[in-house]
Design an enzyme around this catalytic site. Structure first.
Site, PDB file in Angstrom:
ATOM      1  N   TYR A  81       0.829  -1.213   0.000  1.00 26.36           N
ATOM      2  CA  TYR A  81       0.000   0.000   0.000  1.00 26.36           C
ATOM      3  C   TYR A  81       0.858   1.255   0.000  1.00 26.36           C
ATOM      4  O   TYR A  81       0.479   2.273  -0.593  1.00 26.36           O
ATOM      5  CB  TYR A  81      -0.990  -0.011   1.174  1.00 26.36           C
ATOM      6  N   ASN A 115     -13.005   4.520  -5.652  1.00 27.17           N
ATOM      7  CA  ASN A 115     -11.551   4.706  -5.690  1.00 27.17           C
ATOM      8  C   ASN A 115     -11.015   5.114  -4.328  1.00 27.17           C
ATOM      9  O   ASN A 115     -11.635   5.894  -3.613  1.00 27.17           O
ATOM     10  CB  ASN A 115     -11.181   5.751  -6.739  1.00 27.17           C
ATOM     11  N   HIS A 132     -15.009   2.876  -0.536  1.00 25.25           N
ATOM     12  CA  HIS A 132     -13.965   1.901  -0.195  1.00 25.25           C
ATOM     13  C   HIS A 132     -12.826   2.521   0.600  1.00 25.25           C
ATOM     14  O   HIS A 132     -11.735   1.968   0.654  1.00 25.25           O
ATOM     15  CB  HIS A 132     -13.432   1.231  -1.476  1.00 25.25           C
ATOM     16  N   SER A 205     -15.822  -1.744 -13.609  1.00 25.16           N
ATOM     17  CA  SER A 205     -16.180  -3.027 -14.210  1.00 25.16           C
ATOM     18  C   SER A 205     -17.504  -3.538 -13.656  1.00 25.16           C
ATOM     19  O   SER A 205     -18.034  -4.529 -14.142  1.00 25.16           O
ATOM     20  CB  SER A 205     -15.079  -4.056 -13.954  1.00 25.16           C
ATOM     21  N   ASN A 229     -17.516   3.831 -20.524  1.00 21.13           N
ATOM     22  CA  ASN A 229     -16.492   2.794 -20.346  1.00 21.13           C
ATOM     23  C   ASN A 229     -16.125   2.269 -21.735  1.00 21.13           C
ATOM     24  O   ASN A 229     -17.017   1.894 -22.494  1.00 21.13           O
ATOM     25  CB  ASN A 229     -17.050   1.655 -19.468  1.00 21.13           C
ATOM     26  N   ALA A 247     -13.049   8.099 -20.300  1.00 21.78           N
ATOM     27  CA  ALA A 247     -13.749   9.141 -19.546  1.00 21.78           C
ATOM     28  C   ALA A 247     -13.132  10.521 -19.785  1.00 21.78           C
ATOM     29  O   ALA A 247     -13.842  11.528 -19.814  1.00 21.78           O
ATOM     30  CB  ALA A 247     -13.716   8.802 -18.055  1.00 21.78           C
TER      31      ALA A 247
HETATM   32  P1  OAD Z   1     -11.778  -2.394 -12.291  1.00 23.53           P
HETATM   33  O1  OAD Z   1     -10.310  -2.456 -12.505  1.00 23.53           O
HETATM   34  O2  OAD Z   1     -12.481  -3.651 -11.938  1.00 23.53           O
HETATM   35  O3  OAD Z   1     -12.477  -1.808 -13.604  1.00 23.53           O
HETATM   36  C1  OAD Z   1     -11.968  -0.665 -14.246  1.00 23.53           C
HETATM   37  C2  OAD Z   1     -12.897  -0.345 -15.412  1.00 23.53           C
HETATM   38  O4  OAD Z   1     -12.454   0.894 -15.986  1.00 23.53           O
HETATM   39  C3  OAD Z   1     -12.899  -1.387 -16.529  1.00 23.53           C
HETATM   40  O5  OAD Z   1     -14.248  -1.711 -16.858  1.00 23.53           O
HETATM   41  C4  OAD Z   1     -12.224  -0.656 -17.720  1.00 23.53           C
HETATM   42  O6  OAD Z   1     -12.778  -1.025 -18.986  1.00 23.53           O
HETATM   43  C5  OAD Z   1     -12.558   0.788 -17.393  1.00 23.53           C
HETATM   44  N1  OAD Z   1     -11.621   1.791 -17.949  1.00 23.53           N
HETATM   45  C6  OAD Z   1     -10.293   1.657 -18.178  1.00 23.53           C
HETATM   46  N2  OAD Z   1      -9.790   2.809 -18.653  1.00 23.53           N
HETATM   47  C7  OAD Z   1     -10.827   3.690 -18.719  1.00 23.53           C
HETATM   48  C8  OAD Z   1     -10.951   5.065 -19.134  1.00 23.53           C
HETATM   49  N3  OAD Z   1      -9.896   5.767 -19.561  1.00 23.53           N
HETATM   50  N4  OAD Z   1     -12.177   5.648 -19.052  1.00 23.53           N
HETATM   51  C9  OAD Z   1     -13.249   4.946 -18.612  1.00 23.53           C
HETATM   52  N5  OAD Z   1     -13.193   3.661 -18.210  1.00 23.53           N
HETATM   53  C10 OAD Z   1     -11.995   3.037 -18.272  1.00 23.53           C
HETATM   54  O7  OAD Z   1     -12.025  -1.243 -11.189  1.00 23.53           O
HETATM   55  P2  OAD Z   1     -13.311  -0.997 -10.274  1.00 23.53           P
HETATM   56  O8  OAD Z   1     -14.567  -1.282 -11.011  1.00 23.53           O
HETATM   57  O9  OAD Z   1     -13.136   0.356  -9.683  1.00 23.53           O
HETATM   58  O10 OAD Z   1     -11.917  -2.615  -4.309  1.00 23.53           O
HETATM   59  O11 OAD Z   1     -13.097  -2.100  -9.160  1.00 23.53           O
HETATM   60  C11 OAD Z   1     -13.994  -2.153  -8.088  1.00 23.53           C
HETATM   61  C12 OAD Z   1     -13.266  -2.494  -6.820  1.00 23.53           C
HETATM   62  O12 OAD Z   1     -12.544  -3.710  -6.991  1.00 23.53           O
HETATM   63  C13 OAD Z   1     -12.213  -1.489  -6.404  1.00 23.53           C
HETATM   64  O13 OAD Z   1     -12.734  -0.415  -5.670  1.00 23.53           O
HETATM   65  C14 OAD Z   1     -11.291  -2.323  -5.566  1.00 23.53           C
HETATM   66  C15 OAD Z   1     -11.218  -3.565  -6.420  1.00 23.53           C
HETATM   67  O14 OAD Z   1     -10.859  -4.719  -5.758  1.00 23.53           O
HETATM   68  C16 OAD Z   1     -11.322  -2.222  -3.163  1.00 23.53           C
HETATM   69  O15 OAD Z   1     -10.268  -1.635  -3.140  1.00 23.53           O
HETATM   70  C17 OAD Z   1     -12.104  -2.583  -1.946  1.00 23.53           C
END
Ligand code: OAD
Length: 261
Positions: A81, A115, A132, A205, A229, A247
Site C-alpha cells: 500500500y 476509488n 472503499h 467493471s 467505459n 472518460a
Molecule cells: P476495475 O479495474 O475492476 O475496472 C476498471 C474499469 O475501468 C474497466 O471496466 C475498464 O474497462 C474501465 N476503464 C479503463 N480505462 C478507462 C478510461 N480511460 N475511461 C473509462 N473507463 C476506463 O475497477 P473498479 O470497477 O473500480 O476494491 O473495481 C472495483 C473495486 O474492486 C475497487 O474499488 C477495488 C477492487 O478490488 C477495493 O479496493 C475494496
C-alpha cells in the site's frame, strides 16, 4: 424507464452518444455519478481488472487486500500500500476528474467513488462519498480510529504501531475483501440512488457489490442510466445510453456539447 436494446446503443455514433449524454444531463434534477478505477487510468494509476496492467493481474488480492493477509504478513501488505500511495501522490487529476467538478457546478451531483486515491478531492470534488475508504489515510487495526501523519512519521515499524491500542498496528484506511463498507457512506450513496433522476457509471467493471448495485437501485426508482467505459460490463445491457470511450475524452466532450444539446 426501460432500457433500449443493445442494438440501439450500437447505432449511436461517437458524437451522437456525447450529444445524447449532454442533453439528458442538462435537464437532470439530481445526477448520481459512480466512479471506479477507470476514471483514474488516464492519470497513470493502474486499474484492478484490466488484463495487461491491472493490479489483480499482477498480484493476488488474497495476499494483499484481506484482513487475513494483513494478519499473516502485515509488513508485506503495508509496503504494497505504501508503494501504491507513492504512485497516487505522484499522479495528477485528469480531464475526467475536472469535468465532474464542472458538472457539479451546472447541476446537483452526488459523486460516489469506489476509488481509494484522492484524485477526485484534489480536482475539487471535496464532498465525494468514498465507499472503499482512502489509501492516503491510515487507521488502527484494532479500533479503526484514524492515525495522524505526525505519529506515523515518528515511527520506524513496518507497519508502525498504533497510538490507539496496545495490540494495534497502523493499516491502510481502505475496505478489504470480506469487510463491510462504511455504513454512513453506503447510506448516503443509497439515498442518492433512490433520489436521483440520472445515474452515470464511469470507469467501473461493475463487478464489486454493493457499489455495482447503485445504478440498478436508481433505475428501480425511475432514473435514466448511462455508462461511460471503453469496455462492456455486466451493466451495459441495462443502460439507456452507452458511451464506449475513455472518460477523459467523453466527459469534457459532453460539457462542450452542453449548449447545443
Ligand atoms: P476495475 O479495474 O475492476 O475496472 C476498471 C474499469 O475501468 C474497466 O471496466 C475498464 O474497462 C474501465 N476503464 C479503463 N480505462 C478507462 C478510461 N480511460 N475511461 C473509462 N473507463 C476506463 O475497477 P473498479 O470497477 O473500480 O476494491 O473495481 C472495483 C473495486 O474492486 C475497487 O474499488 C477495488 C477492487 O478490488 C477495493 O479496493 C475494496
Amino acid at each position: 424507464m426501460s432500457a433500449p436494446p443493445a442494438a440501439v446503443h450500437a447505432k449511436l455514433g461517437r458524437m451522437d452518444a456525447i450529444h445524447a449524454l449532454a442533453a439528458r444531463l442538462r435537464r437532470a434534477r439530481h445526477i448520481l455519478v459512480l466512479t471506479g478505477a477507470g476514471i483514474s487510468a488516464e492519470s497513470g494509476i493502474a486499474t484492478f481488472r484490466d488484463t495487461q496492467d491491472g493490479l489483480w493481474a499482477r498480484f493476488r488480492p488474497e495476499d494483499l487486500a484481506t484482513p487475513e493477509a494483513f494478519r499473516r504478513d502485515p509488513a508485506l501488505v503495508w509496503r504494497w500500500y505504501a508503494w501504491r500511495r507513492e504512485q497516487v501522490a505522484a499522479a495528477q487529476p485528469n480531464a475526467a476528474h475536472r469535468a465532474l467538478v464542472e458538472l457539479a457546478q451546472r447541476r446537483p451531483v452526488t459523486l460516489v467513488t469506489q476509488n481509494v486515491d484522492d484524485l477526485h478531492q484534489r480536482a475539487g470534488s471535496t464532498d465525494a462519498i468514498c465507499l472503499h475508504g482512502s489509501i492516503m489515510r491510515s487507521i488502527c487495526s484494532v479500533t479503526r480510529l484514524e492515525i495522524g501523519a505526525d505519529w506515523l512519521a515518528a515511527q520506524t515499524g513496518e507497519p508502525p504501531r498504533s497510538p490507539h491500542h496496545a495490540d494495534g498496528l497502523a493499516r491502510p484506511g481502505v475496505v478489504w475483501f470480506g469487510e463491510n463498507l462504511p455504513a454512513d457512506a453506503l447510506d448516503r450513496a443509497n439515498a442518492a440512488a433512490r433520489d436521483c433522476d440520472a445515474v452515470l457509471a464511469i470507469g467501473t467493471s461493475a463487478l464489486v457489490y454493493p457499489a455495482a448495485g447503485l445504478p440498478a437501485l436508481a433505475q428501480r426508482h425511475g432514473a435514466w442510466f448511462a455508462e461511460i467505459n471503453p469496455q462492456p460490463t455486466p451493466l451495459t445491457p441495462t443502460a439507456d445510453l452507452v458511451v464506449a470511450q475513455a472518460a477523459g475524452l467523453a466527459l469534457p466532450a459532453a460539457l462542450a456539447a452542453w449548449e447545443d444539446a
